[in-house]
Design a protein around this motif. Structure first.
Motif, PDB file in Angstrom:
ATOM      1  N   LEU A 181       0.763  -1.157   0.018  1.00  7.74           N
ATOM      2  CA  LEU A 181       0.002  -0.053   0.071  1.00  7.74           C
ATOM      3  C   LEU A 181       0.731   1.233   0.061  1.00  7.74           C
ATOM      4  O   LEU A 181       1.602   1.475   0.665  1.00  7.74           O
ATOM      5  CB  LEU A 181      -0.994   0.101   1.226  1.00  7.74           C
ATOM      6  CG  LEU A 181      -1.947   1.048   1.320  1.00  7.74           C
ATOM      7  CD1 LEU A 181      -2.838   1.178   0.283  1.00  7.74           C
ATOM      8  CD2 LEU A 181      -2.609   0.985   2.890  1.00  7.74           C
ATOM      9  N   THR A 182       0.753   2.188  -1.143  1.00 10.23           N
ATOM     10  CA  THR A 182       1.667   3.360  -1.224  1.00 10.23           C
ATOM     11  C   THR A 182       0.724   4.616  -0.450  1.00 10.23           C
ATOM     12  O   THR A 182      -0.412   4.376   0.069  1.00 10.23           O
ATOM     13  CB  THR A 182       1.680   3.537  -2.748  1.00 10.23           C
ATOM     14  OG1 THR A 182       0.604   4.173  -3.165  1.00 10.23           O
ATOM     15  CG2 THR A 182       2.480   2.473  -3.217  1.00 10.23           C
ATOM     16  N   ASP A 183       1.394   5.452  -0.073  1.00 14.15           N
ATOM     17  CA  ASP A 183       0.950   6.707   0.500  1.00 14.15           C
ATOM     18  C   ASP A 183      -0.276   7.098  -0.260  1.00 14.15           C
ATOM     19  O   ASP A 183      -1.361   7.538  -0.247  1.00 14.15           O
ATOM     20  CB  ASP A 183       1.764   7.852   0.660  1.00 14.15           C
ATOM     21  CG  ASP A 183       2.774   7.648   1.801  1.00 14.15           C
ATOM     22  OD1 ASP A 183       2.552   6.675   2.685  1.00 14.15           O
ATOM     23  OD2 ASP A 183       3.914   8.043   2.032  1.00 14.15           O
ATOM     24  N   SER A 184      -0.088   7.219  -1.735  1.00 16.64           N
ATOM     25  CA  SER A 184      -0.936   7.707  -2.758  1.00 16.64           C
ATOM     26  C   SER A 184      -2.271   6.897  -2.695  1.00 16.64           C
ATOM     27  O   SER A 184      -3.458   7.348  -2.668  1.00 16.64           O
ATOM     28  CB  SER A 184      -0.163   7.567  -4.294  1.00 16.64           C
ATOM     29  OG  SER A 184      -1.217   8.075  -5.071  1.00 16.64           O
ATOM     30  N   GLU A 185      -1.908   5.559  -2.776  1.00 20.68           N
ATOM     31  CA  GLU A 185      -3.178   4.800  -2.611  1.00 20.68           C
ATOM     32  C   GLU A 185      -4.042   4.851  -1.345  1.00 20.68           C
ATOM     33  O   GLU A 185      -5.385   4.885  -1.528  1.00 20.68           O
ATOM     34  CB  GLU A 185      -2.894   3.338  -2.779  1.00 20.68           C
ATOM     35  CG  GLU A 185      -2.095   2.740  -4.048  1.00 20.68           C
ATOM     36  CD  GLU A 185      -1.649   1.469  -4.184  1.00 20.68           C
ATOM     37  OE1 GLU A 185      -1.560   0.755  -5.261  1.00 20.68           O
ATOM     38  OE2 GLU A 185      -1.075   1.059  -3.369  1.00 20.68           O
ATOM     39  N   PHE A 186      -3.239   5.040  -0.057  1.00 16.46           N
ATOM     40  CA  PHE A 186      -3.951   5.277   1.049  1.00 16.46           C
ATOM     41  C   PHE A 186      -4.861   6.501   0.980  1.00 16.46           C
ATOM     42  O   PHE A 186      -5.732   6.428   1.517  1.00 16.46           O
ATOM     43  CB  PHE A 186      -2.666   5.062   2.172  1.00 16.46           C
ATOM     44  CG  PHE A 186      -3.597   5.545   3.473  1.00 16.46           C
ATOM     45  CD1 PHE A 186      -4.514   4.719   3.991  1.00 16.46           C
ATOM     46  CD2 PHE A 186      -3.267   6.740   4.161  1.00 16.46           C
ATOM     47  CE1 PHE A 186      -4.878   5.043   5.145  1.00 16.46           C
ATOM     48  CE2 PHE A 186      -3.749   7.060   5.308  1.00 16.46           C
ATOM     49  CZ  PHE A 186      -4.644   5.983   6.038  1.00 16.46           C
ATOM     50  N   ALA A 187      -4.130   7.478   0.256  1.00 13.99           N
ATOM     51  CA  ALA A 187      -4.895   8.675   0.370  1.00 13.99           C
ATOM     52  C   ALA A 187      -6.104   8.748  -0.848  1.00 13.99           C
ATOM     53  O   ALA A 187      -7.212   9.206  -0.229  1.00 13.99           O
ATOM     54  CB  ALA A 187      -4.246   9.774  -0.434  1.00 13.99           C
ATOM     55  N   GLN A 188      -6.170   7.723  -1.575  1.00 14.10           N
ATOM     56  CA  GLN A 188      -7.308   7.664  -2.754  1.00 14.10           C
ATOM     57  C   GLN A 188      -8.356   6.683  -1.747  1.00 14.10           C
ATOM     58  O   GLN A 188      -9.398   7.092  -2.016  1.00 14.10           O
ATOM     59  CB  GLN A 188      -6.712   7.141  -4.020  1.00 14.10           C
ATOM     60  CG  GLN A 188      -5.855   7.908  -4.997  1.00 14.10           C
ATOM     61  CD  GLN A 188      -6.910   9.062  -5.209  1.00 14.10           C
ATOM     62  OE1 GLN A 188      -7.869   9.026  -5.839  1.00 14.10           O
ATOM     63  NE2 GLN A 188      -6.125  10.167  -5.016  1.00 14.10           N
ATOM     64  N   VAL A 189      -7.889   5.833  -1.094  1.00 17.61           N
ATOM     65  CA  VAL A 189      -9.097   4.723  -0.382  1.00 17.61           C
ATOM     66  C   VAL A 189      -9.717   6.036   0.592  1.00 17.61           C
ATOM     67  O   VAL A 189     -10.873   5.855   0.770  1.00 17.61           O
ATOM     68  CB  VAL A 189      -8.218   3.967   0.569  1.00 17.61           C
ATOM     69  CG1 VAL A 189      -9.127   3.241   1.212  1.00 17.61           C
ATOM     70  CG2 VAL A 189      -7.801   2.825  -0.799  1.00 17.61           C
ATOM     71  N   ILE A 190      -8.993   6.651   1.514  1.00 17.95           N
ATOM     72  CA  ILE A 190      -9.551   7.627   2.354  1.00 17.95           C
ATOM     73  C   ILE A 190     -10.452   8.590   1.711  1.00 17.95           C
ATOM     74  O   ILE A 190     -11.562   8.814   2.307  1.00 17.95           O
ATOM     75  CB  ILE A 190      -8.509   8.453   3.394  1.00 17.95           C
ATOM     76  CG1 ILE A 190      -7.854   7.449   4.084  1.00 17.95           C
ATOM     77  CG2 ILE A 190      -9.142   9.404   4.364  1.00 17.95           C
ATOM     78  CD1 ILE A 190      -8.760   6.304   4.859  1.00 17.95           C
ATOM     79  N   ALA A 191     -10.048   9.408   0.681  1.00 17.47           N
ATOM     80  CA  ALA A 191     -10.804   9.927  -0.218  1.00 17.47           C
ATOM     81  C   ALA A 191     -11.959   9.408  -0.668  1.00 17.47           C
ATOM     82  O   ALA A 191     -13.213  10.128  -0.553  1.00 17.47           O
ATOM     83  CB  ALA A 191      -9.816  10.915  -1.442  1.00 17.47           C
TER      84      ALA A 191
END
Length: 120
Positions: free
Chosen positions: A20-30
């Motif tokens: 899980l990348t930071d970018s993917e995590f940000a997209q999941v939370i968004a």
């Protein structure tokens, strides 16, 4: 509600400690926040109220530019069933997300009943 809140990357969610990348995590939370607020425009204001962050930070979370961390993530999960569910799914604990799903369903049903009462 419903729908897949995870980034499009094949048919399954990435697994493994470093997947899980930071970018993917940000997209999941968004995505979770978008599920929570739907098409309402007050999402950033509610995030600001829940967490005490600036409008810019709230909008960055909604856009998936950045993701909340630590205390802010917990504050969001306290208020948002969609965020809580996303966290449980990211933690590979889908059985724990059932409660958040039921709470969300209860809220939708209550809103639907209120709308029906107004129509009658």
């Amino acid at each position: 509600m419903g729908g897949n809140m995870f980034p499009k990357k094949g048919s399954s969610f990435p697994v493994g400690r470093d997947a899980l990348t930071d970018s993917e995590f940000a997209q999941v939370i968004a995505s979770a926040l978008k599920i929570e607020f739907g098409s309402t425009r007050n999402g950033a204001k509610m995030i600001m109220k829940w967490t005490g962050v600036s409008q810019r930070t709230a909008k960055n979370w909604l856009n998936g530019t950045n993701a909340p961390s630590g205390v802010h993530l917990i504050l969001l999960a306290r208020e948002s069933n969609a965020v809580l569910k996303a966290i449980m799914l990211l933690a590979e604990r889908p059985e724990m997300s059932l409660g958040a799903s039921l709470l969300s369903l209860r809220r939708v049903l209550a809103e639907t009943m209120a709308a029906l009462d107004q129509m009658i």
